[in-house]
Design an enzyme around this catalytic site. Structure first.
Site, PDB file in Angstrom:
ATOM      1  N   HIS A 169      -8.642   6.662  -2.047  1.00  0.00           N
ATOM      2  CA  HIS A 169      -8.245   5.252  -2.079  1.00  0.00           C
ATOM      3  C   HIS A 169      -6.809   5.070  -1.590  1.00  0.00           C
ATOM      4  O   HIS A 169      -6.523   4.229  -0.734  1.00  0.00           O
ATOM      5  CB  HIS A 169      -8.391   4.734  -3.513  1.00  0.00           C
ATOM      6  CG  HIS A 169      -8.115   3.280  -3.656  1.00  0.00           C
ATOM      7  ND1 HIS A 169      -7.712   2.700  -4.844  1.00  0.00           N
ATOM      8  CD2 HIS A 169      -8.154   2.262  -2.761  1.00  0.00           C
ATOM      9  CE1 HIS A 169      -7.535   1.407  -4.678  1.00  0.00           C
ATOM     10  NE2 HIS A 169      -7.787   1.111  -3.416  1.00  0.00           N
ATOM     11  N   GLN A 205     -13.668  -4.556  -9.080  1.00  0.00           N
ATOM     12  CA  GLN A 205     -13.380  -3.780  -7.877  1.00  0.00           C
ATOM     13  C   GLN A 205     -14.658  -3.542  -7.074  1.00  0.00           C
ATOM     14  O   GLN A 205     -14.648  -3.621  -5.846  1.00  0.00           O
ATOM     15  CB  GLN A 205     -12.721  -2.449  -8.264  1.00  0.00           C
ATOM     16  CG  GLN A 205     -11.275  -2.616  -8.701  1.00  0.00           C
ATOM     17  CD  GLN A 205     -10.662  -1.320  -9.203  1.00  0.00           C
ATOM     18  OE1 GLN A 205     -11.276  -0.588  -9.977  1.00  0.00           O
ATOM     19  NE2 GLN A 205      -9.464  -1.023  -8.760  1.00  0.00           N
ATOM     20  N   LYS A 219       0.836  -1.210   0.000  1.00  0.00           N
ATOM     21  CA  LYS A 219       0.000   0.000   0.000  1.00  0.00           C
ATOM     22  C   LYS A 219       0.874   1.264   0.000  1.00  0.00           C
ATOM     23  O   LYS A 219       0.486   2.286  -0.577  1.00  0.00           O
ATOM     24  CB  LYS A 219      -0.930   0.015   1.217  1.00  0.00           C
ATOM     25  CG  LYS A 219      -1.938  -1.125   1.284  1.00  0.00           C
ATOM     26  CD  LYS A 219      -2.817  -1.195   0.048  1.00  0.00           C
ATOM     27  CE  LYS A 219      -2.537  -2.407  -0.779  1.00  0.00           C
ATOM     28  NZ  LYS A 219      -3.377  -2.526  -1.983  1.00  0.00           N
ATOM     29  N   TYR A 269      -3.238  -6.096 -16.555  1.00  0.00           N
ATOM     30  CA  TYR A 269      -3.784  -5.221 -17.604  1.00  0.00           C
ATOM     31  C   TYR A 269      -2.813  -4.073 -17.901  1.00  0.00           C
ATOM     32  O   TYR A 269      -2.518  -3.774 -19.062  1.00  0.00           O
ATOM     33  CB  TYR A 269      -5.140  -4.664 -17.191  1.00  0.00           C
ATOM     34  CG  TYR A 269      -5.620  -3.559 -18.096  1.00  0.00           C
ATOM     35  CD1 TYR A 269      -6.257  -3.847 -19.303  1.00  0.00           C
ATOM     36  CD2 TYR A 269      -5.387  -2.217 -17.762  1.00  0.00           C
ATOM     37  CE1 TYR A 269      -6.653  -2.840 -20.160  1.00  0.00           C
ATOM     38  CE2 TYR A 269      -5.786  -1.204 -18.619  1.00  0.00           C
ATOM     39  CZ  TYR A 269      -6.424  -1.517 -19.811  1.00  0.00           C
ATOM     40  OH  TYR A 269      -6.807  -0.505 -20.647  1.00  0.00           O
ATOM     41  N   LYS A 316     -11.149  -3.913 -20.205  1.00  0.00           N
ATOM     42  CA  LYS A 316     -10.742  -2.878 -19.240  1.00  0.00           C
ATOM     43  C   LYS A 316     -11.872  -2.488 -18.291  1.00  0.00           C
ATOM     44  O   LYS A 316     -11.680  -2.381 -17.082  1.00  0.00           O
ATOM     45  CB  LYS A 316     -10.250  -1.637 -19.980  1.00  0.00           C
ATOM     46  CG  LYS A 316      -9.855  -0.497 -19.044  1.00  0.00           C
ATOM     47  CD  LYS A 316      -9.482   0.763 -19.806  1.00  0.00           C
ATOM     48  CE  LYS A 316      -9.141   1.886 -18.848  1.00  0.00           C
ATOM     49  NZ  LYS A 316      -8.813   3.137 -19.549  1.00  0.00           N
ATOM     50  N   ARG A 367       3.891  12.704 -15.112  1.00  0.00           N
ATOM     51  CA  ARG A 367       3.406  12.590 -16.494  1.00  0.00           C
ATOM     52  C   ARG A 367       2.340  13.640 -16.812  1.00  0.00           C
ATOM     53  O   ARG A 367       1.771  13.628 -17.899  1.00  0.00           O
ATOM     54  CB  ARG A 367       2.831  11.190 -16.720  1.00  0.00           C
ATOM     55  CG  ARG A 367       3.868  10.080 -16.631  1.00  0.00           C
ATOM     56  CD  ARG A 367       3.219   8.717 -16.752  1.00  0.00           C
ATOM     57  NE  ARG A 367       2.597   8.551 -18.062  1.00  0.00           N
ATOM     58  CZ  ARG A 367       1.671   7.636 -18.311  1.00  0.00           C
ATOM     59  NH1 ARG A 367       1.231   6.841 -17.353  1.00  0.00           N
ATOM     60  NH2 ARG A 367       1.161   7.524 -19.517  1.00  0.00           N
ATOM     61  N   HIS A 385      -9.151   8.546  -6.424  1.00  0.00           N
ATOM     62  CA  HIS A 385      -7.747   8.133  -6.383  1.00  0.00           C
ATOM     63  C   HIS A 385      -7.082   8.548  -5.069  1.00  0.00           C
ATOM     64  O   HIS A 385      -6.430   7.733  -4.409  1.00  0.00           O
ATOM     65  CB  HIS A 385      -7.000   8.755  -7.571  1.00  0.00           C
ATOM     66  CG  HIS A 385      -5.534   8.482  -7.557  1.00  0.00           C
ATOM     67  ND1 HIS A 385      -4.984   7.329  -8.078  1.00  0.00           N
ATOM     68  CD2 HIS A 385      -4.485   9.197  -7.056  1.00  0.00           C
ATOM     69  CE1 HIS A 385      -3.682   7.346  -7.913  1.00  0.00           C
ATOM     70  NE2 HIS A 385      -3.351   8.465  -7.306  1.00  0.00           N
ATOM     71  N   THR A 428     -13.231  -2.345 -13.235  1.00  0.00           N
ATOM     72  CA  THR A 428     -14.021  -1.574 -12.275  1.00  0.00           C
ATOM     73  C   THR A 428     -15.147  -2.425 -11.699  1.00  0.00           C
ATOM     74  O   THR A 428     -15.448  -2.338 -10.509  1.00  0.00           O
ATOM     75  CB  THR A 428     -14.604  -0.310 -12.950  1.00  0.00           C
ATOM     76  OG1 THR A 428     -13.539   0.416 -13.574  1.00  0.00           O
ATOM     77  CG2 THR A 428     -15.268   0.593 -11.928  1.00  0.00           C
ATOM     78  N   GLN A 486      -6.311  12.234 -13.692  1.00  0.00           N
ATOM     79  CA  GLN A 486      -6.354  10.939 -13.018  1.00  0.00           C
ATOM     80  C   GLN A 486      -6.208  11.057 -11.495  1.00  0.00           C
ATOM     81  O   GLN A 486      -6.447  10.096 -10.777  1.00  0.00           O
ATOM     82  CB  GLN A 486      -5.267  10.024 -13.583  1.00  0.00           C
ATOM     83  CG  GLN A 486      -5.572   9.587 -15.015  1.00  0.00           C
ATOM     84  CD  GLN A 486      -4.496   8.675 -15.569  1.00  0.00           C
ATOM     85  OE1 GLN A 486      -3.387   9.106 -15.854  1.00  0.00           O
ATOM     86  NE2 GLN A 486      -4.816   7.410 -15.733  1.00  0.00           N
TER      87      GLN A 486
END
Length: 206
Positions: free
Chosen positions: A73, A134, A47, A110, A127, A60, A70, A131, A65
């Site tokens: 989490h 999850q 983690k 993936y 793809k 990047r 995100h 989700t 994103q």
């Protein structure tokens, strides 16, 4: 590391020794209990490593994103796994780490395949199912955690309750992400198809 966690998690409890309905924490020096403790510690390290995802996004310049999902989490999971290492290094709560690591095996597979460029892209049609998986994991984790509450299991109720609440929050966040990402793109595709059909009809009449 995820493959190792799944294997060790199964071998040190969930394959044939742990009870799915209720599993208290074994704080003894039993070799099997210590083996599970090692698994919990490695999961915690994972983690921490996953926090680098955010660093890579920043480098990047993939700011889109870095969403609330995100950040939440990747903030809550190190905290939750540290609680596991510090106070609950075994027992009922480790099922979360087992399921989560299994999902991560598929997810990182993936990501690995996607680095091979355009030639492999046609084979990565699955793809959006990441989700879905999850979402399914949080439903399973929430259900599994509730079993320990309602059957008078000798597993701490407060951290287990927090785990269930967190699973519900994740179901909402990942569910919202799924709807926004895939339902919206589906509507766009349908709209473009309708436009193409209309243009074809117009060209015929012209």
């Amino acid at each position: 590391m995820s493959v190792y966690i799944v294997y060790e998690g199964l071998m040190s409890g969930w394959w044939n020794q742990y009870n799915f309905y209720c599993e208290p924490v074994d704080y003894s020096d039993d070799p099997i209990a210590l083996r599970m403790t090692r698994v919990v510690y490695i999961y915690y390290i994972c983690k921490l490593i996953e926090l680098l995802d955010t660093v890579f996004f920043v480098l990047r310049k993939k700011d889109k994103q870095i969403s609330f999902l995100h950040v939440y989490h990747h903030s809550i999971m190190p905290c939750a796994s540290w609680i596991g290492v510090r106070w609950l290094p075994g027992g009922h709560g480790t099922f979360l780490g087992l399921i989560n690591s299994f999902i991560h095996i598929i997810m990182y597979s993936y990501y690995l395949l996607s680095t091979f460029g355009p030639r492999i892209q046609p084979y990565l049609w699955w793809k959006k199912y990441l989700t879905s998986m999850q979402l399914l994991q949080f439903i399973i984790v929430g259900f599994h955690g509730s079993l320990a509450i309602f059957n008078n299991c000798n597993f701490p109720k407060i951290p287990n309750g927090l785990m269930i609440i967190n699973a519900i929050v994740f179901i909402y966040l990942f569910g919202s992400f799924y709807v926004q990402t895939y339902n919206t793109s589906l509507k766009v595709e349908k709209k473009s198809e309708l436009n193409k059909t209309d243009n074809t009809i117009e060209n015929k009449f012209d």
